[in-house]
Motif scaffolding. Sequence first.
Motif, short mmCIF file in Angstrom:
data_model
loop_
_atom_site.label_atom_id
_atom_site.label_comp_id
_atom_site.label_asym_id
_atom_site.label_seq_id
_atom_site.Cartn_x
_atom_site.Cartn_y
_atom_site.Cartn_z
N ILE A 75 0.85 -1.20 0.00
CA ILE A 75 0.00 0.00 0.00
C ILE A 75 0.88 1.24 0.00
O ILE A 75 0.58 2.23 -0.68
N PRO A 108 -4.42 4.56 5.67
CA PRO A 108 -4.64 3.11 5.63
C PRO A 108 -5.05 2.57 6.99
O PRO A 108 -4.68 3.14 8.03
N PHE A 109 -5.83 1.50 6.99
CA PHE A 109 -6.22 0.86 8.25
C PHE A 109 -6.38 -0.64 8.04
O PHE A 109 -6.62 -1.11 6.92
N ASP A 110 -6.21 -1.38 9.14
CA ASP A 110 -6.37 -2.84 9.09
C ASP A 110 -7.84 -3.20 9.28
O ASP A 110 -8.54 -2.59 10.10
N PRO A 134 -9.10 -6.62 10.13
CA PRO A 134 -8.71 -8.02 10.38
C PRO A 134 -9.81 -9.02 10.05
O PRO A 134 -9.52 -10.13 9.62
N LYS A 183 -5.38 -5.06 4.84
CA LYS A 183 -5.12 -3.65 5.12
C LYS A 183 -5.74 -2.88 3.96
O LYS A 183 -5.63 -3.31 2.80
N CYS A 193 -6.75 0.97 1.99
CA CYS A 193 -6.51 2.42 1.85
C CYS A 193 -7.37 2.94 0.71
O CYS A 193 -7.29 2.43 -0.42
N ILE A 250 -5.91 -2.80 -1.48
CA ILE A 250 -5.94 -3.87 -0.48
C ILE A 250 -4.63 -4.64 -0.50
O ILE A 250 -4.12 -5.02 -1.55
N GLU A 251 -4.11 -4.83 0.69
CA GLU A 251 -2.87 -5.57 0.90
C GLU A 251 -3.21 -6.69 1.90
O GLU A 251 -3.90 -6.43 2.87
N LEU A 305 -3.27 -9.12 4.98
CA LEU A 305 -2.68 -9.28 6.31
C LEU A 305 -2.16 -10.72 6.40
O LEU A 305 -2.60 -11.59 5.65
#
Length: 148
Positions: free
Chosen positions: A16, A35-37, A39, A44, A46, A65-66, A68
């Motif tokens: 990200i 960005p935020f997680d 879970p 993650k 953004c 999207i990345e 986790l």
Amino acid sequence: MKLGRLNHIGVATPSIADSIVFYRDVMGATKIHQPFDLPEQGVKVCFVDTPGADGALNGTQIELIEPLPGNASIASFLEKNPSGGQHHVCYEVPDIHVAKAEFEALGKRVLGEPRIGAHGTLIFFVHPRDMGGVLTEIMETPKPGEGH
Ligand SMILES: C[C@@H](C(=O)O)C(=O)SCCNC(=O)CCNC(=O)[C@H](O)C(C)(C)COP(=O)(O)OP(=O)(O)OC[C@H]1O[C@@H](n2cnc3c(N)ncnc32)[C@H](O)[C@@H]1OP(=O)(O)O
Ligand SMILES: [Co+2]
């Protein structure tokens, strides 16, 4: 089913941080959210805003999207597409449960039960093989003052 607003286009990325630089410096994005997680979804996230028809930054978003750790499906997508790529499209609907019933009545495979998505409202996904090859996210439109 009545086609709703295109809320976002999901773009998977191995980084990200690198994608933010790309959208800022190459694409000229002026509004890139923190960005935020998430879970529950194993990602993650953004959001990058694009302008709407009126020029305000209220148009369709790009959702970076990345994966986790432990997210097998995005990780396998990135194995096939190491530099990332377009992953899903997300349309809004007024009522998530009505939309789910409509897709199921058409024999479309809804993937799991509705769950809270990145905008704080309920979402579900429909299998890409039932949707012309496009992984499709359906999202309930946030009510005024709800979601983000
Ligand atoms: C934060 C949230 C939000 O916005 O609120 C998000 O967006 S979270 C975004 C991340 N979350 C999700 O994606 C959740 C829903 N996705 C899933 O459940 C999964 O990724 C599936 C779509 C079921 C794919 O499963 P899996 O990863 O095991 O892949 P697979 O390799 O077995 O693929 C099964 C078939 O689907 C195709 N396929 C897989 N991923 C695809 C994609 N992104 N776009 C189009 N087609 C895709 C494969 O080519 C294959 O086609 P063939 O059968 O022809 O070989
Ligand atoms: Co999404």
